[in-house]
Motif scaffolding. Structure first.
Motif, PDB file in Angstrom:
ATOM      1  N   ALA A  18       0.832  -1.208   0.000  1.00 17.27           N
ATOM      2  CA  ALA A  18       0.000   0.000   0.000  1.00 17.27           C
ATOM      3  C   ALA A  18       0.863   1.254   0.000  1.00 17.27           C
ATOM      4  O   ALA A  18       0.564   2.231  -0.707  1.00 17.27           O
ATOM      5  CB  ALA A  18      -0.909  -0.011   1.228  1.00 17.27           C
ATOM      6  N   ARG A  19       1.937   1.214   0.755  1.00 18.65           N
ATOM      7  CA  ARG A  19       2.842   2.364   0.811  1.00 18.65           C
ATOM      8  C   ARG A  19       3.498   2.596  -0.546  1.00 18.65           C
ATOM      9  O   ARG A  19       3.583   3.733  -1.020  1.00 18.65           O
ATOM     10  CB  ARG A  19       3.914   2.132   1.877  1.00 18.65           C
ATOM     11  N   GLU A  20       3.936   1.514  -1.184  1.00 22.08           N
ATOM     12  CA  GLU A  20       4.572   1.641  -2.495  1.00 22.08           C
ATOM     13  C   GLU A  20       3.581   2.159  -3.529  1.00 22.08           C
ATOM     14  O   GLU A  20       3.911   3.008  -4.356  1.00 22.08           O
ATOM     15  CB  GLU A  20       5.146   0.289  -2.930  1.00 22.08           C
ATOM     16  N   ARG A  21       2.343   1.652  -3.468  1.00 20.20           N
ATOM     17  CA  ARG A  21       1.315   2.098  -4.417  1.00 20.20           C
ATOM     18  C   ARG A  21       1.044   3.596  -4.247  1.00 20.20           C
ATOM     19  O   ARG A  21       0.878   4.335  -5.222  1.00 20.20           O
ATOM     20  CB  ARG A  21       0.028   1.299  -4.232  1.00 20.20           C
ATOM     21  N   GLU A  22       1.029   4.052  -2.994  1.00 17.34           N
ATOM     22  CA  GLU A  22       0.784   5.467  -2.720  1.00 17.34           C
ATOM     23  C   GLU A  22       1.913   6.338  -3.266  1.00 17.34           C
ATOM     24  O   GLU A  22       1.669   7.391  -3.878  1.00 17.34           O
ATOM     25  CB  GLU A  22       0.653   5.675  -1.204  1.00 17.34           C
ATOM     26  N   VAL A  23       3.148   5.891  -3.062  1.00 21.79           N
ATOM     27  CA  VAL A  23       4.304   6.638  -3.568  1.00 21.79           C
ATOM     28  C   VAL A  23       4.277   6.688  -5.090  1.00 21.79           C
ATOM     29  O   VAL A  23       4.489   7.749  -5.694  1.00 21.79           O
ATOM     30  CB  VAL A  23       5.618   6.003  -3.076  1.00 21.79           C
ATOM     31  N   LEU A  24       4.022   5.553  -5.730  1.00 19.88           N
ATOM     32  CA  LEU A  24       4.010   5.487  -7.196  1.00 19.88           C
ATOM     33  C   LEU A  24       2.881   6.335  -7.783  1.00 19.88           C
ATOM     34  O   LEU A  24       3.039   6.954  -8.835  1.00 19.88           O
ATOM     35  CB  LEU A  24       3.872   4.035  -7.651  1.00 19.88           C
ATOM     36  N   THR A  25       1.742   6.363  -7.079  1.00 20.70           N
ATOM     37  CA  THR A  25       0.620   7.176  -7.536  1.00 20.70           C
ATOM     38  C   THR A  25       0.974   8.653  -7.499  1.00 20.70           C
ATOM     39  O   THR A  25       0.766   9.389  -8.481  1.00 20.70           O
ATOM     40  CB  THR A  25      -0.622   6.920  -6.653  1.00 20.70           C
ATOM     41  N   GLN A  26       1.527   9.094  -6.383  1.00 21.37           N
ATOM     42  CA  GLN A  26       1.901  10.502  -6.253  1.00 21.37           C
ATOM     43  C   GLN A  26       3.011  10.861  -7.233  1.00 21.37           C
ATOM     44  O   GLN A  26       3.038  11.964  -7.804  1.00 21.37           O
ATOM     45  CB  GLN A  26       2.362  10.781  -4.819  1.00 21.37           C
ATOM     46  N   GLN A  27       3.910   9.907  -7.455  1.00 22.68           N
ATOM     47  CA  GLN A  27       5.005  10.111  -8.399  1.00 22.68           C
ATOM     48  C   GLN A  27       4.460  10.360  -9.803  1.00 22.68           C
ATOM     49  O   GLN A  27       4.886  11.291 -10.504  1.00 22.68           O
ATOM     50  CB  GLN A  27       5.892   8.859  -8.390  1.00 22.68           C
ATOM     51  N   VAL A  47      -3.292   7.000 -14.613  1.00 21.36           N
ATOM     52  CA  VAL A  47      -2.361   6.837 -13.489  1.00 21.36           C
ATOM     53  C   VAL A  47      -2.471   5.453 -12.869  1.00 21.36           C
ATOM     54  O   VAL A  47      -1.467   4.796 -12.588  1.00 21.36           O
ATOM     55  CB  VAL A  47      -2.605   7.920 -12.413  1.00 21.36           C
ATOM     56  N   GLU A  48      -3.713   4.991 -12.666  1.00 23.87           N
ATOM     57  CA  GLU A  48      -3.910   3.694 -12.020  1.00 23.87           C
ATOM     58  C   GLU A  48      -3.240   2.572 -12.801  1.00 23.87           C
ATOM     59  O   GLU A  48      -2.580   1.699 -12.222  1.00 23.87           O
ATOM     60  CB  GLU A  48      -5.400   3.405 -11.872  1.00 23.87           C
ATOM     61  N   LYS A  49      -3.400   2.601 -14.104  1.00 23.67           N
ATOM     62  CA  LYS A  49      -2.786   1.562 -14.947  1.00 23.67           C
ATOM     63  C   LYS A  49      -1.257   1.658 -14.891  1.00 23.67           C
ATOM     64  O   LYS A  49      -0.559   0.639 -14.826  1.00 23.67           O
ATOM     65  CB  LYS A  49      -3.277   1.710 -16.388  1.00 23.67           C
ATOM     66  N   MET A  50      -0.763   2.870 -14.907  1.00 23.01           N
ATOM     67  CA  MET A  50       0.689   3.066 -14.826  1.00 23.01           C
ATOM     68  C   MET A  50       1.238   2.533 -13.505  1.00 23.01           C
ATOM     69  O   MET A  50       2.285   1.890 -13.458  1.00 23.01           O
ATOM     70  CB  MET A  50       1.035   4.551 -14.942  1.00 23.01           C
ATOM     71  N   VAL A  51       0.497   2.834 -12.430  1.00 17.78           N
ATOM     72  CA  VAL A  51       0.941   2.418 -11.095  1.00 17.78           C
ATOM     73  C   VAL A  51       1.016   0.902 -10.995  1.00 17.78           C
ATOM     74  O   VAL A  51       1.973   0.358 -10.449  1.00 17.78           O
ATOM     75  CB  VAL A  51      -0.002   2.983 -10.011  1.00 17.78           C
ATOM     76  N   GLU A  52       0.019   0.209 -11.534  1.00 14.39           N
ATOM     77  CA  GLU A  52       0.037  -1.255 -11.484  1.00 14.39           C
ATOM     78  C   GLU A  52       1.225  -1.816 -12.251  1.00 14.39           C
ATOM     79  O   GLU A  52       1.848  -2.795 -11.835  1.00 14.39           O
ATOM     80  CB  GLU A  52      -1.277  -1.827 -12.036  1.00 14.39           C
ATOM     81  N   GLY A  53       1.547  -1.180 -13.380  1.00 20.78           N
ATOM     82  CA  GLY A  53       2.708  -1.616 -14.152  1.00 20.78           C
ATOM     83  C   GLY A  53       3.998  -1.408 -13.382  1.00 20.78           C
ATOM     84  O   GLY A  53       4.880  -2.272 -13.362  1.00 20.78           O
ATOM     85  N   ARG A  54       4.109  -0.265 -12.726  1.00 20.14           N
ATOM     86  CA  ARG A  54       5.313   0.033 -11.946  1.00 20.14           C
ATOM     87  C   ARG A  54       5.375  -0.832 -10.683  1.00 20.14           C
ATOM     88  O   ARG A  54       6.455  -1.156 -10.209  1.00 20.14           O
ATOM     89  CB  ARG A  54       5.337   1.522 -11.577  1.00 20.14           C
ATOM     90  N   LEU A 110       1.405  11.366 -10.631  1.00 23.17           N
ATOM     91  CA  LEU A 110       0.656  12.633 -10.657  1.00 23.17           C
ATOM     92  C   LEU A 110       1.611  13.815 -10.740  1.00 23.17           C
ATOM     93  O   LEU A 110       1.348  14.797 -11.457  1.00 23.17           O
ATOM     94  CB  LEU A 110      -0.220  12.742  -9.406  1.00 23.17           C
ATOM     95  N   ASN A 111       2.733  13.730 -10.029  1.00 25.05           N
ATOM     96  CA  ASN A 111       3.728  14.809 -10.073  1.00 25.05           C
ATOM     97  C   ASN A 111       4.395  14.918 -11.438  1.00 25.05           C
ATOM     98  O   ASN A 111       4.943  15.963 -11.790  1.00 25.05           O
ATOM     99  CB  ASN A 111       4.797  14.584  -9.003  1.00 25.05           C
ATOM    100  N   GLU A 112       4.359  13.832 -12.192  1.00 27.78           N
ATOM    101  CA  GLU A 112       4.914  13.847 -13.554  1.00 27.78           C
ATOM    102  C   GLU A 112       3.925  14.461 -14.540  1.00 27.78           C
ATOM    103  O   GLU A 112       4.234  14.597 -15.737  1.00 27.78           O
ATOM    104  CB  GLU A 112       5.259  12.414 -13.990  1.00 27.78           C
ATOM    105  N   GLY A 113       2.730  14.790 -14.032  1.00 29.59           N
ATOM    106  CA  GLY A 113       1.727  15.410 -14.892  1.00 29.59           C
ATOM    107  C   GLY A 113       0.899  14.431 -15.707  1.00 29.59           C
ATOM    108  O   GLY A 113       0.240  14.819 -16.677  1.00 29.59           O
ATOM    109  N   LYS A 114       0.903  13.159 -15.302  1.00 25.99           N
ATOM    110  CA  LYS A 114       0.131  12.157 -16.034  1.00 25.99           C
ATOM    111  C   LYS A 114      -1.360  12.332 -15.745  1.00 25.99           C
ATOM    112  O   LYS A 114      -1.742  12.658 -14.619  1.00 25.99           O
ATOM    113  CB  LYS A 114       0.561  10.743 -15.629  1.00 25.99           C
TER     114      LYS A 114
END
Length: 294
Positions: free
Chosen positions: A204-213, A224-231, A215-219
């Motif tokens: 959960a912590r990793e998912r939260e970091v990747l999500t914010q990451q 975002v959700e699909k990108m996060v699952e891939g990462r 969003l900060n990239e302007g995606k």
């Protein structure tokens, strides 16, 4: 909370970020180290939240097996010179044999036991070795593993014991396969056997970091959700043994490789000498000068 120079130094060691960035991260997060690591990652300043534990103490790891039981142990010395000494190597082997025969649960219990073949406690036996070798020596840690009939232990010592890995392969008595997996673990340093071993909290912590990451990239939020699952899958490949590309055949995952040989990865223990321990910072030139001035 006041941010100290030591805190900045620790965060810099964990993330590789610059001093000012580390200070800002700690200030923004009220000195919380874990949150500061996440903050740096979210800003794209730190690539990964990997702890850069300083390899400090010297010594060796050693592995002994006996039938369905095996032990991996780390014994520390003050210098690498002593760790290469035959007397030190014999001592760690004797300690490992004692542990395998007596199966203590903790280091504290182990050092109070009577040393195999002696009439004195393990602690006193080590102290006698200290008197002969001339350096502080300590039993730091050990793990005893038990396998089933038909399983295989894989024992691998790298650089003479600087890194030791003990693996267990289920459903196969192929010791060469088990050793190959132990060698992979020594080289790649996974943290878990598989995804099931990773806590929900860490995921959960990793998912939260990747999500914010992301969003900060302007995606756009919709992707975002699909990108996060891939990462997140990439994250699992980095930390889970069975998801990693096998060092001898990077195109094949470790789990599938072991399965193709009729086995499964049951577990592993990896010790690296001194990991997580602080090293004495010494200035050799200053030490020599101080001796000259006496």
């Amino acid at each position: 909370m006041a941010v100290t120079a030591q805190m900045v130094k620790e965060l810099r060691g964990k993330t590789g970020a610059g001093m000012m960035d580390c200070k800002k991260a700690l200030t923004e997060n009220d000195g919380d180290m874990d949150k500061a690591v996440d903050w740096l990652r979210e800003k794209g300043i730190a690539k990964a939240a990997k702890k850069a534990d300083r390899i400090a103490a010297e010594g060796l790891t050693h592995i002994e097996t006996n039938g369905n039981d095996a032990v991996i142990v780390e014994v520390n010395s003050e210098t690498d010179f002593v760790a290469k000494n035959d007397a030190f190597k014999n001592l760690i082997k004797e300690i490992a044999q004692h542990l395998l025969q007596n199966k203590p649960s903790t280091v504290e219990e182990a050092v109070k036991q009577t040393m195999v073949g002696e009439d004195i406690p393990v602690e006193e036996y080590i102290n006698n070795a200290i008197a002969k070798i001339g350096e502080k020596i300590s039993l730091r840690r050990f793990t005893i593993l038990t396998k089933e009939d038909g399983d295989a232990f894989g024992a691998y010592l790298h650089m003479g014991g600087r890194i030791g890995v003990l693996s267990v392969i289920g459903g196969s008595n192929d010791e060469d396969l088990a050793k190959d997996i132990a060698m992979h673990v020594a080289a790649v340093n996974p943290r878990y056997v598989n995804r099931d071993k990773v806590s929900e909290e860490e995921v959960a912590r990793e998912r939260e970091v990747l999500t914010q990451q992301a969003l900060n990239e302007g995606k756009p939020e919709k992707i975002v959700e699909k990108m996060v699952e891939g990462r997140l899958n990439k994250f699992f490949e980095e930390i889970c043994l069975v998801d990693q590309g096998f060092v001898k055949d990077p195109d094949q995952k470790v789990g599938k490789y072991v399965n193709s040989k009729g086995g499964t990865v049951k577990g592993f223990i990896r010790y690296e000498v001194g990991e997580g321990m602080e090293k004495r910072e010494e200035n050799f030139a200053e030490e020599v000068m101080s001796q000259v001035k006496k």
